[in-house]
Design a protein around this motif. Structure first.
Motif, PDB file in Angstrom:
ATOM      1  N   ARG A  82      41.950  31.659 -69.678  1.00  0.00           N
ATOM      2  CA  ARG A  82      41.405  30.927 -68.538  1.00  0.00           C
ATOM      3  C   ARG A  82      42.321  31.049 -67.326  1.00  0.00           C
ATOM      4  N   PHE A  83      43.637  31.045 -67.544  1.00  0.00           N
ATOM      5  CA  PHE A  83      44.558  31.216 -66.417  1.00  0.00           C
ATOM      6  C   PHE A  83      44.294  32.541 -65.709  1.00  0.00           C
ATOM      7  N   PHE A  84      44.138  33.623 -66.464  1.00  0.00           N
ATOM      8  CA  PHE A  84      43.906  34.916 -65.829  1.00  0.00           C
ATOM      9  C   PHE A  84      42.546  34.970 -65.137  1.00  0.00           C
ATOM     10  N   LEU A  85      41.549  34.299 -65.700  1.00  0.00           N
ATOM     11  CA  LEU A  85      40.269  34.218 -65.003  1.00  0.00           C
ATOM     12  C   LEU A  85      40.426  33.477 -63.677  1.00  0.00           C
ATOM     13  N   ASP A  86      41.196  32.396 -63.702  1.00  0.00           N
ATOM     14  CA  ASP A  86      41.459  31.658 -62.466  1.00  0.00           C
ATOM     15  C   ASP A  86      42.201  32.515 -61.446  1.00  0.00           C
ATOM     16  N   LEU A 102      42.412  41.454 -59.656  1.00  0.00           N
ATOM     17  CA  LEU A 102      41.930  42.070 -60.891  1.00  0.00           C
ATOM     18  C   LEU A 102      40.439  42.375 -60.785  1.00  0.00           C
ATOM     19  N   ASP A 103      40.064  43.634 -61.040  1.00  0.00           N
ATOM     20  CA  ASP A 103      38.642  43.959 -61.060  1.00  0.00           C
ATOM     21  C   ASP A 103      38.046  43.544 -62.409  1.00  0.00           C
ATOM     22  N   ALA A 104      36.717  43.637 -62.526  1.00  0.00           N
ATOM     23  CA  ALA A 104      36.038  43.121 -63.718  1.00  0.00           C
ATOM     24  C   ALA A 104      36.453  43.869 -64.984  1.00  0.00           C
ATOM     25  N   VAL A 105      36.621  45.188 -64.883  1.00  0.00           N
ATOM     26  CA  VAL A 105      36.998  45.973 -66.059  1.00  0.00           C
ATOM     27  C   VAL A 105      38.393  45.592 -66.525  1.00  0.00           C
ATOM     28  N   SER A 106      39.332  45.535 -65.591  1.00  0.00           N
ATOM     29  CA  SER A 106      40.701  45.158 -65.949  1.00  0.00           C
ATOM     30  C   SER A 106      40.743  43.743 -66.500  1.00  0.00           C
ATOM     31  N   LEU A 107      40.006  42.828 -65.861  1.00  0.00           N
ATOM     32  CA  LEU A 107      40.047  41.440 -66.283  1.00  0.00           C
ATOM     33  C   LEU A 107      39.464  41.261 -67.679  1.00  0.00           C
ATOM     34  N   ALA A 108      38.419  42.000 -68.008  1.00  0.00           N
ATOM     35  CA  ALA A 108      37.853  41.897 -69.348  1.00  0.00           C
ATOM     36  C   ALA A 108      38.881  42.301 -70.405  1.00  0.00           C
ATOM     37  N   GLY A 135      46.854  48.484 -63.687  1.00  0.00           N
ATOM     38  CA  GLY A 135      47.088  49.910 -63.889  1.00  0.00           C
ATOM     39  C   GLY A 135      45.853  50.773 -63.880  1.00  0.00           C
ATOM     40  N   GLY A 136      44.679  50.191 -63.791  1.00  0.00           N
ATOM     41  CA  GLY A 136      43.458  50.981 -63.739  1.00  0.00           C
ATOM     42  C   GLY A 136      43.291  51.824 -64.989  1.00  0.00           C
TER      43      GLY A 136
END
Length: 593
Positions: A93-97, A104-110, A562-563
């Motif tokens: 949840r912290f990283f989502l926040d 962070l893009d959606a791919v990296s965040l997932a 890092g993509g």
């Protein structure tokens, strides 16, 4: 189910209760705030009304208490962290926040959410199995390693992409278990054996396998292959057997170019890297794992693995030719033999992601015990950062048992740690990666006496343009070359900012030693060495260990943003990502830098 050890899964992670989960999450959220703030991915602000700090992320506000150290890094009180007023215990949840703030893009965040959840689960497992300092300091090197917490800088340090729950319960170090290996034999056009002179494959197998194992494997191979003497034997991690050998090498198994010999009987303990295993009376063995942890997939690069014994032989010759280096007490855990197994299809696809060209291999390494004498014990440098279940720091317990005061104990630590590494850097132009896991402290009566260093073929760095006498061509081709200022990060990043940054506040909390006094002792040790080596003073100064600032190493920034880093055709051989500069607490204005 990828594990071959049990037909029935074990019970859920022991102690993974709501209370333990929350405690693990609170620790990790505090670390995430501290490390991301240090790398300037997020920017906390002083909260004068609450007497602490506030991190406004848009999706939520985090309030916490923290202290700053000599590097301007953050040390966050885990018990104080609140998310919108409630305890912050959910790392994902912290990283989502933090998505927008950290870019962070959606791919990296997932992927981050996946690794954050796995890391919190592993941290809960560590906490559930925590022991007292007395118990931990009574353990041998490998068993103690299974209780440590992992990389101190990287927040997502136990993501272990690829391992499922059953794998983790069998193969993760915090499971405190042992593993038996699966042995195979490969046709010589698939596999290559390399070793130190005098250690042929038959000799190695005689030392690594019991007589009954050897006889059973000989019989299995003779039944399957009349020309058995040509085949190359090697061990495979049970996870890799299920996920790689019996799937991606199915054709080689069907045609008899790869032959399963059977399970070994030696019980090995996985240490913090997961793919490295330790067993009494045997060499350590490191094997390929199709697992991604921290920044990379944990395979074994073919060229580096093939060259490992040659690099170790050369390092041994360098050591034998320098009596002063020997006198420092530094020891090298040589990589004495290796096997590389080629995949016939991926080998013809050089631009494939590197994990597909690092699928099978093994490296045998000198065991720690081989380098110990009577009355000595060994613990990794990482041990000094561990706090037991009762809140007692192991380093404080070691100091108390030694009979020395904390300053005297630290002087001995620095005399054990720095001289060998500095001689290698300044005289020989050789750097290692002596972080907490790769550096083993040898103790006498709880006092650090000397160090052992490991991981060479993939982690030795040399100077560009320098002719290294006797360096074998196969090692020369794979060893990275960086300027001396970059090589200095073997001490700056691996030890000063990657280890001592955490040790200094830990000692203050548990022994009362002020942090500025800690850094004064480090500086004294470095200047003492410099004064004793006037011929190497210029090279020492070029390292910049006493400079006003250091480059900020940003491992979390590299991992999070890092993509396509993980899908490159080659491992990244460049220096770690840097981001700006940080003050150096070893620098004193007006004195030599």
């Amino acid at each position: 189910m990828s594990s071959t050890l049990s037909a029935e899964p074990r019970s859920a992670t022991p102690g993974a209760t709501a209370e333990v989960w929350a405690r693990a999450g609170a620790r990790l959220v505090a670390r995430a705030i501290a490390e991301l703030a240090h790398e300037q991915l997020v920017v906390p602000e002083a909260d004068t009304g609450a007497g602490g700090y506030r991190l406004s992320l848009g999706a939520a506000d985090y309030a916490f208490r923290a202290e700053r150290d000599g590097f301007s890094a953050w040390h966050v009180d885990a018990a104080s962290v609140r998310r919108d007023g409630a305890p912050a215990t959910d790392l994902a949840r912290f990283f989502l926040d933090a998505r927008v703030a950290a870019g962070l893009d959606a791919v990296s965040l997932a992927e981050v959410v996946r690794e954050a959840t796995a890391t919190q689960a592993a941290e809960a497992h560590v906490l559930a199995g925590a022991r007292t300092a007395d118990e931990l300091l009574g353990l041998g090197y490998a068993e103690l390693e299974q209780h440590l917490g992992g990389h101190p800088v990287i927040v997502l340090n136990k993501g272990r992409i690829g391992l499922d729950a059953i794998d983790l319960e069998h193969f993760a170090p915090e499971a405190h278990g042992t593993i038996t290996l699966v042995w195979y034999a490969a046709h010589p056009d698939l596999a290559t054996y390399s070793a130190l002179p005098g250690l042929d494959a038959s000799s190695l197998l005689a030392e690594e396998l019991g007589a009954a194992e050897r006889a059973a494997f000989d019989a299995a191979l003779a039944t399957a292959e009349p020309d058995a003497d040509r085949y190359v034997w090697f061990p495979v991690h049970p996870y890799q057997d299920a996920t790689v050998v019996r799937t991606l090498f199915a054709g080689e198994l069907a045609t008899g170019r790869l032959i399963r010999l059977g399970h070994g009987t030696t019980a090995h303990r996985p240490v913090q890297s997961v793919r490295s295993l330790v067993a009494p009376g045997r060499r350590d063995v490191k094997m390929s794992l199709l697992m991604r942890n921290t920044l990379v997939w944990r395979g074994l690069g073919a060229e580096a693995t093939r060259a490992a014994p040659a690099a170790s032989r050369w390092l041994g010759e360098l050591y034998a030719g320098d009596p002063e280096l020997q006198a420092t007490g530094i020891g090298f855990l040589r990589e004495v033999a290796s096997v590389v197994v080629r995949h016939p299809h991926f080998a013809d696809l050089p631009d494939a992601p590197y994990r597909y060209t690092e699928l099978l291999g093994a490296v045998w390494r000198d065991p720690v015990e081989q380098h110990l004498t009577a009355g000595e014990s060994a613990r990794s440098l990482a041990t000094l950062l561990h706090v037991d279940r009762d809140g007692r720091a192991l380093v404080a317990e070691l100091v108390a048992r030694s009979g020395l005061d904390v300053e005297g104990w630290l002087r001995q630590l620095f005399r054990a740690l720095f001289p060998g590494l500095l001689l290698c850097l300044t005289r020989h132009g050789v750097a290692f990666c002596p972080h907490g896991e790769n550096t083993i402290l040898v103790f006498r009566e709880n006092v650090p006496a000397r160090i052992l260093v490991k991981d060479f073929a993939e982690d030795i760095t040399l100077l560009p343009g320098r002719d290294y006498r006797g360096l074998p061509p196969e090692a020369d081709r794979v060893l990275v070359r960086w300027p001396l200022a970059e090589m200095a990060h073997s001490i700056i990043s691996a030890i000063l900012t990657g280890h001592f940054r955490y040790l200094a506040p830990l000692l203050r909390e548990h022994t009362g030693l002020l942090e500025n006094r800690f850094w004064s002792l480090v500086r004294e040790a470095l200047l003492e060495w410099r004064a004793a080596h006037p011929d190497l003073a210029d090279a020492f100064d070029e390292l910049g260990l006493l400079a006003p600032t250091f480059e900020r190493i940003a491992l979390n920034r590299e991992q999070l943003t890092g993509g396509g880093f993980h899908d490159r055709a080659e491992r990244d051989a460049e220096p770690d990502l840097t981001y700006g500069h940080i003050p150096n607490p070893l620098h004193v204005a007006g004195e030599p830098a």
